[in-house]
Write a protein that holds these residues in place. Structure first.
Motif, PDB file in Angstrom:
ATOM      1  N   GLY A 244       0.871  -1.230   0.008  1.00 59.83           N
ATOM      2  CA  GLY A 244       0.013   0.115  -0.020  1.00 59.83           C
ATOM      3  C   GLY A 244       0.988   1.010  -0.031  1.00 59.83           C
ATOM      4  O   GLY A 244       2.138   1.198  -0.202  1.00 59.83           O
ATOM      5  N   GLN A 245       0.348   2.295   0.210  1.00 62.29           N
ATOM      6  CA  GLN A 245       0.860   3.634   0.298  1.00 62.29           C
ATOM      7  C   GLN A 245       1.079   4.152   1.858  1.00 62.29           C
ATOM      8  O   GLN A 245       0.230   3.865   2.582  1.00 62.29           O
ATOM      9  N   GLN A 246       2.222   4.764   1.759  1.00 65.02           N
ATOM     10  CA  GLN A 246       2.728   5.117   3.225  1.00 65.02           C
ATOM     11  C   GLN A 246       3.578   6.474   2.971  1.00 65.02           C
ATOM     12  O   GLN A 246       4.275   6.697   2.308  1.00 65.02           O
ATOM     13  N   ARG A 247       3.089   7.196   4.075  1.00 68.48           N
ATOM     14  CA  ARG A 247       3.566   8.889   4.182  1.00 68.48           C
ATOM     15  C   ARG A 247       4.833   8.890   4.649  1.00 68.48           C
ATOM     16  O   ARG A 247       5.182   8.176   5.693  1.00 68.48           O
ATOM     17  N   VAL A 248       5.796   9.621   3.896  1.00 72.30           N
ATOM     18  CA  VAL A 248       7.210   9.591   4.379  1.00 72.30           C
ATOM     19  C   VAL A 248       7.667  11.005   4.498  1.00 72.30           C
ATOM     20  O   VAL A 248       7.308  11.752   3.528  1.00 72.30           O
ATOM     21  N   PRO A 249       8.248  11.539   5.514  1.00 71.50           N
ATOM     22  CA  PRO A 249       8.642  12.910   5.567  1.00 71.50           C
ATOM     23  C   PRO A 249       9.993  13.180   4.833  1.00 71.50           C
ATOM     24  O   PRO A 249      10.786  12.193   4.894  1.00 71.50           O
ATOM     25  N   THR A 250       9.960  14.196   4.289  1.00 71.38           N
ATOM     26  CA  THR A 250      11.347  14.699   3.541  1.00 71.38           C
ATOM     27  C   THR A 250      11.410  16.275   3.774  1.00 71.38           C
ATOM     28  O   THR A 250      10.496  17.010   4.316  1.00 71.38           O
ATOM     29  N   PRO A 251      12.612  16.797   3.440  1.00 69.11           N
ATOM     30  CA  PRO A 251      12.639  18.090   3.694  1.00 69.11           C
ATOM     31  C   PRO A 251      11.845  19.362   3.043  1.00 69.11           C
ATOM     32  O   PRO A 251      11.691  20.105   3.580  1.00 69.11           O
ATOM     33  N   LYS A 267      13.721  -2.984   6.389  1.00 65.47           N
ATOM     34  CA  LYS A 267      14.166  -2.690   4.956  1.00 65.47           C
ATOM     35  C   LYS A 267      14.317  -1.294   4.685  1.00 65.47           C
ATOM     36  O   LYS A 267      13.736  -0.465   5.150  1.00 65.47           O
ATOM     37  N   VAL A 268      15.653  -0.885   3.818  1.00 59.14           N
ATOM     38  CA  VAL A 268      15.708   0.507   3.683  1.00 59.14           C
ATOM     39  C   VAL A 268      15.281   0.950   1.980  1.00 59.14           C
ATOM     40  O   VAL A 268      15.480   0.165   1.223  1.00 59.14           O
ATOM     41  N   MET A 269      14.365   1.874   1.841  1.00 65.68           N
ATOM     42  CA  MET A 269      13.931   2.322   0.735  1.00 65.68           C
ATOM     43  C   MET A 269      14.564   3.602   0.126  1.00 65.68           C
ATOM     44  O   MET A 269      14.547   4.458   0.957  1.00 65.68           O
ATOM     45  N   ARG A 270      14.808   3.711  -0.701  1.00 65.47           N
ATOM     46  CA  ARG A 270      15.681   4.905  -1.268  1.00 65.47           C
ATOM     47  C   ARG A 270      14.900   5.738  -2.231  1.00 65.47           C
ATOM     48  O   ARG A 270      14.143   5.232  -3.234  1.00 65.47           O
ATOM     49  N   LEU A 271      14.704   7.080  -1.835  1.00 67.47           N
ATOM     50  CA  LEU A 271      14.152   7.901  -2.573  1.00 67.47           C
ATOM     51  C   LEU A 271      15.091   9.032  -3.234  1.00 67.47           C
ATOM     52  O   LEU A 271      15.706   9.860  -2.552  1.00 67.47           O
ATOM     53  N   LYS A 272      15.365   8.855  -4.498  1.00 66.03           N
ATOM     54  CA  LYS A 272      16.520   9.572  -5.091  1.00 66.03           C
ATOM     55  C   LYS A 272      16.007  11.109  -5.209  1.00 66.03           C
ATOM     56  O   LYS A 272      15.006  11.361  -5.502  1.00 66.03           O
ATOM     57  N   GLY A 273      17.194  11.944  -4.920  1.00 64.29           N
ATOM     58  CA  GLY A 273      17.016  13.444  -5.243  1.00 64.29           C
ATOM     59  C   GLY A 273      16.509  14.088  -4.016  1.00 64.29           C
ATOM     60  O   GLY A 273      15.787  15.257  -4.255  1.00 64.29           O
ATOM     61  N   LYS A 274      16.236  13.384  -2.927  1.00 60.30           N
ATOM     62  CA  LYS A 274      15.443  13.892  -1.756  1.00 60.30           C
ATOM     63  C   LYS A 274      16.335  14.041  -0.708  1.00 60.30           C
ATOM     64  O   LYS A 274      15.919  14.358   0.398  1.00 60.30           O
ATOM     65  N   GLY A 275      17.633  14.138  -0.935  1.00 55.44           N
ATOM     66  CA  GLY A 275      18.438  14.246   0.307  1.00 55.44           C
ATOM     67  C   GLY A 275      19.105  15.688   0.247  1.00 55.44           C
ATOM     68  O   GLY A 275      18.593  16.775  -0.181  1.00 55.44           O
TER      69      GLY A 275
END
Length: 311
Positions: A244-251, A267-275
Motif C-alpha cells: 500500500g501507500q505510506q506517508r514519508v517525511p522529506t525536507p 528494509k531501507v527504501m531509497r528516494l533519489k534526489g530527496k537528500g
C-alpha cells in the motif's frame, strides 16, 4: 639614528632601483596595518620611511652622501655661524675664510644672499613641512597611523534542518536595524561562517564586516549522512503484509511511498534526489527505513503473520 643605507639594508653603492626595492620590502613587512599595537615595529617603520624619503630624492641623497645633511634631513656642517654685514677676503672684507658671503664652511653648492634669518626660515620651514622624516604618515616628526576600518560584528543564525538541506535563503536582522535576505550556500555545514562586507560597525576608513555563523537546528525525524538523509518510517503491519501507500517525511514535505506486500521491518527504501543539497547543486538521496508496527490485537496479528508465512 643609524646610517640611512644601513636602515634600508643596502650598500652605499646601491642605485635608485635597489633602494626602492629594499624600501618596498621593509614597508610591506613593517606596515602598522599588519603590526597593530607593536611600538617597536612602528618606530622601525618610521625610520625606514625617513631613510627612503632622503635616499629616493637625488638632491637630498647627494647632500647626505657629502655630509651636508643628517639622518633627520636637517642641514649640518655650519662651523662658524654667520656675520651680519661682514664680507669675506675674496670680496675685500677682513676676518672671513670662505669664497662666498653669509656662512663659513658652507657646502660647495650652497649659495644664499640676503638676511640670514630668511635662510633659516627657508631651511627649517622646509624640513618642518616634510615632517623631518618625510612621508605621508610621518607629519610633525611622529608616527600617525592610517585610518582604521570599523570593527567586525559577529552574528549567529539558526537555520532549520530542512532549510539548510534545501539551501533556502534566510532573513537576518542586523544591529544597525537593517534586515537582509541571506543566501545560504549549497552544501552548507553546521558552524560555517559567512562574511557580509561593509555591514559591520562604521569607521574612518569604512565599515567593518558582519560575520555570520550558521547554526543548523537538529530535526528528530532526520539524520544526515554526507549528502544522504536517513529517516525511519513507521508502517502498519497490514500495509507491510498486503502492500500500500505510506506517508514519508522529506525536507520539502511529506510524500507518499509505495510499500510492496511482504515488506519486512528494517528494509531501507531509497528516494533519489530527496537528500541534502551538494555544493554543485545536485542532491543526495533520502533513505527511508521501514519500521513495521505490530497491532495490539493478538488475533489480527496472528492472521497477518499467517498471510506473510503463506506468501
Amino acid at each position: 639614528m643609524a646610517d640611512l643605507y644601513a636602515v634600508l639594508g643596502v650598500p652605499r653603492t646601491a642605485d635608485a632601483a635597489a633602494i626602492k626595492r629594499a624600501y618596498r620590502k621593509l614597508a610591506k613587512e613593517l606596515h602598522p596595518d599588519k603590526n597593530k599595537d607593536d611600538v617597536k615595529l612602528a618606530e622601525r617603520f618610521k625610520q625606514v620611511s625617513g631613510a627612503y624619503d632622503i635616499l629616493s630624492d637625488e638632491k637630498k641623497k647627494g647632500q647626505y652622501d657629502r655630509g651636508e645633511m643628517d639622518e633627520q634631513g636637517n642641514p649640518k656642517g655650519f662651523a662658524g655661524g654667520f656675520r651680519s654685514g661682514g664680507s669675506r677676503p675674496g670680496n675685500g672684507g677682513p676676518g672671513d675664510s670662505g669664497p662666498r658671503g653669509g656662512f663659513r664652511d658652507a657646502p660647495p653648492d650652497f649659495e644664499f644672499s640676503g638676511d640670514p634669518s630668511d635662510l633659516f626660515a627657508e631651511l627649517f620651514g622646509r624640513a618642518g613641512r616634510s615632517g623631518g622624516m618625510g612621508g605621508g604618515s610621518m607629519g610633525g616628526g611622529g608616527f600617525r597611523p592610517p585610518p582604521a576600518r570599523g570593527a567586525d560584528v559577529q552574528y549567529r543564525l539558526a537555520v532549520s534542518f530542512a532549510d539548510a538541506a534545501l539551501a533556502r535563503p534566510q532573513r537576518i536582522a542586523l544591529r544597525t536595524g537593517k534586515t537582509l535576505d541571506l543566501n545560504i550556500p549549497k552544501g552548507v555545514e553546521d558552524g560555517q561562517q559567512l562574511r557580509l562586507s561593509g555591514q559591520g560597525e562604521a569607521g574612518p576608513a569604512g565599515a567593518g564586516d558582519a560575520l555570520i555563523t550558521i547554526v543548523i537546528q537538529p530535526d528528530s525525524r532526520f539524520l544526515r549522512e554526507g549528502s544522504d538523509i536517513r529517516v525511519e518510517v513507521a508502517v502498519p503491519l497490514a500495509t507491510a503484509v498486503l502492500g500500500g501507500q505510506q506517508r514519508v517525511p522529506t525536507p520539502e514535505g511529506d510524500v507518499m511511498l509505495s510499500v510492496s506486500g511482504g515488506t519486512s521491518s528494517g528494509k531501507v527504501m531509497r528516494l533519489k534526489g530527496k537528500g541534502w543539497t551538494r555544493k554543485d547543486g545536485s542532491r543526495g538521496d533520502l533513505l527511508a527505513k521501514v519500521m513495521v508496527e505490530v497491532p495490539d490485537d493478538p488475533e489480527l496479528a496472528a492472521f497477518l503473520r499467517g498471510r506473510v508465512a503463506a506468501a
